[in-house]
Design a protein around this motif. Structure first.
Motif, PDB file in Angstrom:
ATOM      1  N   GLY A 117       0.853  -1.201   0.000  1.00  9.01           N
ATOM      2  CA  GLY A 117       0.000   0.000   0.000  1.00  9.01           C
ATOM      3  C   GLY A 117       0.878   1.236   0.000  1.00  9.01           C
ATOM      4  O   GLY A 117       0.516   2.278   0.530  1.00  9.01           O
ATOM      5  N   THR A 131       1.870   3.178  -2.444  1.00 14.05           N
ATOM      6  CA  THR A 131       1.768   4.172  -3.518  1.00 14.05           C
ATOM      7  C   THR A 131       0.823   5.320  -3.173  1.00 14.05           C
ATOM      8  O   THR A 131       0.567   6.184  -4.005  1.00 14.05           O
ATOM      9  CB  THR A 131       1.274   3.515  -4.828  1.00 14.05           C
ATOM     10  N   GLY A 132       0.300   5.336  -1.957  1.00  9.41           N
ATOM     11  CA  GLY A 132      -0.581   6.430  -1.530  1.00  9.41           C
ATOM     12  C   GLY A 132       0.229   7.535  -0.880  1.00  9.41           C
ATOM     13  O   GLY A 132       1.469   7.500  -0.868  1.00  9.41           O
ATOM     14  N   GLY A 133      -0.494   8.508  -0.327  1.00  8.39           N
ATOM     15  CA  GLY A 133       0.176   9.675   0.250  1.00  8.39           C
ATOM     16  C   GLY A 133       1.182   9.308   1.320  1.00  8.39           C
ATOM     17  O   GLY A 133       2.337   9.776   1.306  1.00  8.39           O
ATOM     18  N   VAL A 134       0.792   8.459   2.255  1.00  7.46           N
ATOM     19  CA  VAL A 134       1.692   8.096   3.354  1.00  7.46           C
ATOM     20  C   VAL A 134       2.846   7.254   2.820  1.00  7.46           C
ATOM     21  O   VAL A 134       4.023   7.498   3.135  1.00  7.46           O
ATOM     22  CB  VAL A 134       0.929   7.323   4.463  1.00  7.46           C
ATOM     23  N   SER A 166       1.047  -2.135  -4.648  1.00  2.00           N
ATOM     24  CA  SER A 166      -0.361  -1.756  -4.500  1.00  2.00           C
ATOM     25  C   SER A 166      -1.136  -2.504  -5.577  1.00  2.00           C
ATOM     26  O   SER A 166      -0.530  -3.278  -6.334  1.00  2.00           O
ATOM     27  CB  SER A 166      -0.551  -0.239  -4.602  1.00  2.00           C
ATOM     28  N   SER A 167      -2.434  -2.285  -5.668  1.00  2.00           N
ATOM     29  CA  SER A 167      -3.224  -3.132  -6.569  1.00  2.00           C
ATOM     30  C   SER A 167      -2.998  -2.802  -8.043  1.00  2.00           C
ATOM     31  O   SER A 167      -3.209  -3.639  -8.898  1.00  2.00           O
ATOM     32  CB  SER A 167      -4.712  -3.021  -6.234  1.00  2.00           C
ATOM     33  N   ARG A 168      -2.581  -1.549  -8.337  1.00  2.00           N
ATOM     34  CA  ARG A 168      -2.523  -1.121  -9.739  1.00  2.00           C
ATOM     35  C   ARG A 168      -1.085  -0.980 -10.230  1.00  2.00           C
ATOM     36  O   ARG A 168      -0.327  -0.161  -9.705  1.00  2.00           O
ATOM     37  CB  ARG A 168      -3.236   0.222  -9.902  1.00  2.00           C
ATOM     38  N   ASP A 218      -3.035  -7.316  -5.819  1.00  2.00           N
ATOM     39  CA  ASP A 218      -4.383  -6.903  -5.410  1.00  2.00           C
ATOM     40  C   ASP A 218      -4.803  -7.661  -4.155  1.00  2.00           C
ATOM     41  O   ASP A 218      -4.972  -8.873  -4.173  1.00  2.00           O
ATOM     42  CB  ASP A 218      -5.374  -7.147  -6.560  1.00  2.00           C
ATOM     43  N   LEU A 219      -4.982  -6.919  -3.082  1.00  2.00           N
ATOM     44  CA  LEU A 219      -5.338  -7.526  -1.798  1.00  2.00           C
ATOM     45  C   LEU A 219      -6.847  -7.629  -1.607  1.00  2.00           C
ATOM     46  O   LEU A 219      -7.309  -8.214  -0.628  1.00  2.00           O
ATOM     47  CB  LEU A 219      -4.720  -6.699  -0.661  1.00  2.00           C
ATOM     48  N   MET A 246       0.436  -0.712   4.896  1.00  2.00           N
ATOM     49  CA  MET A 246      -0.386   0.502   4.962  1.00  2.00           C
ATOM     50  C   MET A 246      -1.460   0.519   3.883  1.00  2.00           C
ATOM     51  O   MET A 246      -1.943   1.579   3.507  1.00  2.00           O
ATOM     52  CB  MET A 246       0.514   1.734   4.889  1.00  2.00           C
ATOM     53  N   GLY A 296      -3.523   9.987  13.206  1.00  2.00           N
ATOM     54  CA  GLY A 296      -4.762  10.762  13.252  1.00  2.00           C
ATOM     55  C   GLY A 296      -5.090  11.130  11.814  1.00  2.00           C
ATOM     56  O   GLY A 296      -4.668  10.441  10.876  1.00  2.00           O
ATOM     57  N   ILE A 339      -4.535  12.634   8.437  1.00  2.00           N
ATOM     58  CA  ILE A 339      -3.360  13.059   7.675  1.00  2.00           C
ATOM     59  C   ILE A 339      -3.864  13.493   6.287  1.00  2.00           C
ATOM     60  O   ILE A 339      -4.662  12.767   5.672  1.00  2.00           O
ATOM     61  CB  ILE A 339      -2.352  11.886   7.500  1.00  2.00           C
ATOM     62  N   THR A 367      -4.089  13.380   2.946  1.00  2.00           N
ATOM     63  CA  THR A 367      -3.717  12.596   1.751  1.00  2.00           C
ATOM     64  C   THR A 367      -4.982  12.364   0.914  1.00  2.00           C
ATOM     65  O   THR A 367      -6.089  12.746   1.318  1.00  2.00           O
ATOM     66  CB  THR A 367      -3.158  11.196   2.123  1.00  2.00           C
ATOM     67  N   TRP A 425      -8.834  11.080   1.787  1.00  2.00           N
ATOM     68  CA  TRP A 425     -10.017  11.878   2.122  1.00  2.00           C
ATOM     69  C   TRP A 425     -10.708  12.443   0.894  1.00  2.00           C
ATOM     70  O   TRP A 425     -11.665  13.206   1.013  1.00  2.00           O
ATOM     71  CB  TRP A 425      -9.610  13.013   3.077  1.00  2.00           C
TER      72      TRP A 425
HETATM   73  N1  LIG Z   1      -4.604   9.502   5.774  1.00  2.00           N
HETATM   74  C1  LIG Z   1      -5.153   9.385   6.969  1.00  2.00           C
HETATM   75  O1  LIG Z   1      -5.708  10.348   7.520  1.00  2.00           O
HETATM   76  C2  LIG Z   1      -5.128   8.071   7.702  1.00  2.00           C
HETATM   77  C3  LIG Z   1      -5.539   8.037   9.045  1.00  2.00           C
HETATM   78  C4  LIG Z   1      -5.540   6.820   9.713  1.00  2.00           C
HETATM   79  C5  LIG Z   1      -5.156   5.669   9.045  1.00  2.00           C
HETATM   80  N2  LIG Z   1      -4.779   5.742   7.740  1.00  2.00           N
HETATM   81  C6  LIG Z   1      -4.409   4.519   7.051  1.00  2.00           C
HETATM   82  O2  LIG Z   1      -3.062   4.639   6.583  1.00  2.00           O
HETATM   83  C7  LIG Z   1      -2.914   3.898   5.363  1.00  2.00           C
HETATM   84  C8  LIG Z   1      -2.282   4.790   4.307  1.00  2.00           C
HETATM   85  O3  LIG Z   1      -3.101   5.922   4.160  1.00  2.00           O
HETATM   86  P1  LIG Z   1      -2.960   6.950   2.938  1.00  2.00           P
HETATM   87  O4  LIG Z   1      -3.477   8.229   3.446  1.00  2.00           O
HETATM   88  O5  LIG Z   1      -1.622   6.861   2.322  1.00  2.00           O
HETATM   89  O6  LIG Z   1      -4.059   6.348   1.945  1.00  2.00           O
HETATM   90  P2  LIG Z   1      -4.098   6.321   0.365  1.00  2.00           P
HETATM   91  O7  LIG Z   1      -3.375   7.515  -0.188  1.00  2.00           O
HETATM   92  O8  LIG Z   1      -5.507   6.102  -0.007  1.00  2.00           O
HETATM   93  O9  LIG Z   1      -3.214   4.995   0.017  1.00  2.00           O
HETATM   94  C9  LIG Z   1      -3.725   3.706   0.212  1.00  2.00           C
HETATM   95  C10 LIG Z   1      -2.778   2.689  -0.401  1.00  2.00           C
HETATM   96  O10 LIG Z   1      -3.417   1.402  -0.328  1.00  2.00           O
HETATM   97  C11 LIG Z   1      -3.400   0.825  -1.630  1.00  2.00           C
HETATM   98  N3  LIG Z   1      -4.531  -0.072  -1.842  1.00  2.00           N
HETATM   99  C12 LIG Z   1      -5.853   0.219  -1.889  1.00  2.00           C
HETATM  100  N4  LIG Z   1      -6.567  -0.859  -2.204  1.00  2.00           N
HETATM  101  C13 LIG Z   1      -5.672  -1.879  -2.355  1.00  2.00           C
HETATM  102  C14 LIG Z   1      -5.790  -3.234  -2.727  1.00  2.00           C
HETATM  103  N5  LIG Z   1      -6.976  -3.780  -3.019  1.00  2.00           N
HETATM  104  N6  LIG Z   1      -4.670  -3.979  -2.806  1.00  2.00           N
HETATM  105  C15 LIG Z   1      -3.446  -3.431  -2.552  1.00  2.00           C
HETATM  106  N7  LIG Z   1      -3.273  -2.153  -2.203  1.00  2.00           N
HETATM  107  C16 LIG Z   1      -4.374  -1.381  -2.111  1.00  2.00           C
HETATM  108  C17 LIG Z   1      -3.457   2.038  -2.566  1.00  2.00           C
HETATM  109  O11 LIG Z   1      -3.020   1.752  -3.891  1.00  2.00           O
HETATM  110  P3  LIG Z   1      -4.028   1.269  -5.080  1.00  2.00           P
HETATM  111  O12 LIG Z   1      -5.296   2.032  -4.932  1.00  2.00           O
HETATM  112  O13 LIG Z   1      -3.280   1.585  -6.324  1.00  2.00           O
HETATM  113  O14 LIG Z   1      -4.193  -0.201  -4.876  1.00  2.00           O
HETATM  114  C18 LIG Z   1      -2.469   2.949  -1.856  1.00  2.00           C
HETATM  115  O15 LIG Z   1      -1.146   2.540  -2.163  1.00  2.00           O
HETATM  116  C19 LIG Z   1      -4.318   3.396   4.997  1.00  2.00           C
HETATM  117  O16 LIG Z   1      -4.457   2.068   5.432  1.00  2.00           O
HETATM  118  C20 LIG Z   1      -5.239   4.288   5.805  1.00  2.00           C
HETATM  119  O17 LIG Z   1      -6.468   3.680   6.093  1.00  2.00           O
HETATM  120  C21 LIG Z   1      -4.723   6.917   7.060  1.00  2.00           C
END
Ligand SMILES: NC(=O)c1ccc[n+]([C@@H]2O[C@H](COP(=O)([O-])OP(=O)(O)OC[C@H]3O[C@@H](n4cnc5c(N)ncnc54)[C@H](OP(=O)(O)O)[C@@H]3O)[C@@H](O)[C@H]2O)c1
Length: 259
Positions: free
Chosen positions: A19, A21-24, A43-45, A73-74, A99, A195, A197, A199, A202
């Motif tokens: 996971g 490739t997202g913001g974190v 990540s999935s894509r 793909d999870l 993540m 908390g 973040i 990215t 949201w």
């Molecule tokens: N941002 C916040 O405020 C916050 C707060 C508390 C907890 N968190 C947790 O911290 C983690 C990272 O957050 P983020 O803000 O970076 O979120 P994000 O930008 O949405 O990134 C989520 C990551 O998960 C991957 N993902 C989603 N569906 C997937 C699948 N089916 N298989 C494999 N990978 C998958 C996404 O890539 P693809 O879509 O390309 O698969 C991406 O790399 C998340 O688990 C989130 O719930 C975030």
């Protein structure tokens, strides 16, 4: 020659970001590259994985041979097979940072269904356990190896707006990391609990609602700002770098527990 006891701790280590490739994930990857580690993104894509690899190697051209990635793909019914294939491609790792999270499933209690609850768990808990199960076969049994799971401040601090499924998942992740720290010792297992973040997580809220939500948090929270991905990256780095930390939850949450 100057000493680098601290800044060299992660040099040469292989870190899989599930996971990532997202913001974190991108911020954690940047930090790891700066500390000399090799980063494997998943990540999935596949297109997104390649896009992030390109962006990281443009930013850090000297680290070209330390950045790679594979799709996995999870959310698929074949999740365990996908994870097995991922690790066959990745090989040995020193750390796994989990993540992955799909669209935020915030729904009022009366709208929760069996299917929705199962879907909500697939990426955040079911796949997390399977990644640990498969991944530990590719790790040295050593306190310098570690796994970091991702929970959330919602496990300790309820908020309005349909967060019950995520509160349970967050609390479960904290308990899971503690149990795994015990079961997998000396491999360390910790949780990072963010908390809010800023990215793309949201994005689904829509611009207007998100801006109002962030503004409200900025007015309430002690730091006066919504957390940034580069702030949170420090919490993951800490878990990887402190070989004495296991079974703990590291919070990075703008001080939300105080209000
Ligand atoms: N941002 C916040 O405020 C916050 C707060 C508390 C907890 N968190 C947790 O911290 C983690 C990272 O957050 P983020 O803000 O970076 O979120 P994000 O930008 O949405 O990134 C989520 C990551 O998960 C991957 N993902 C989603 N569906 C997937 C699948 N089916 N298989 C494999 N990978 C998958 C996404 O890539 P693809 O879509 O390309 O698969 C991406 O790399 C998340 O688990 C989130 O719930 C975030």
């Amino acid at each position: 020659m100057s000493l680098a006891r601290f800044t060299s701790k992660l040099a040469g280590q292989r870190v899989l970001l599930v996971g990532g490739t997202g913001g974190v994930g991108i911020s954690v990857a940047q930090a790891l590259i700066e500390f000399g580690a090799s980063v494997i993104l998943s990540s999935s894509r596949e297109t997104k994985v390649n896009q992030v690899i390109t962006s990281l190697t443009n930013d850090y051209p000297d680290a070209r041979d330390r950045v790679s990635g594979h799709s996995c793909d999870l959310a698929s019914p074949n999740v365990e097979e996908n994870i097995e294939n991922l690790f066959k491609k990745v090989g040995e790792v020193d750390h796994i940072v989990y993540m992955a999270g799909d669209r935020l499933p915030t729904v009022p209690l009366e709208e929760i269904t069996l299917k929705g609850w199962q879907k909500c768990n697939q990426v955040r808990t079911i796949a997390a356990i399977l990644v640990v199960k498969v991944g530990t076969k590719y790790m040295k049994k050593d306190r310098n190896s570690s796994i970091v799971l991702t929970g959330g401040s919602i496990s300790e601090k309820p908020i309005a707006g349909g967060w019950s499924m995520l509160a349970l998942i967050g609390a479960g992740i904290n308990g899971l990391a503690r149990q795994l720290a015990f079961d997998l010792a000396p491999i360390r297992v910790n949780t990072v609990a963010p908390g809010v973040i800023a990215t793309d997580l949201w994005q689904g809220m829509g611009d207007e609602v998100r801006e109002a939500f962030f503004k409200d948090l900025e007015e309430k929270n002690p730091t006066g700002q919504v957390g940034q991905a580069e702030d949170l990256a420090e919490a993951y780095l800490y878990c990887l770098r402190d070989a004495n930390a296991t079974g703990i939850v590291v919070n990075s949450n703008s001080g939300t527990f105080l209000v």
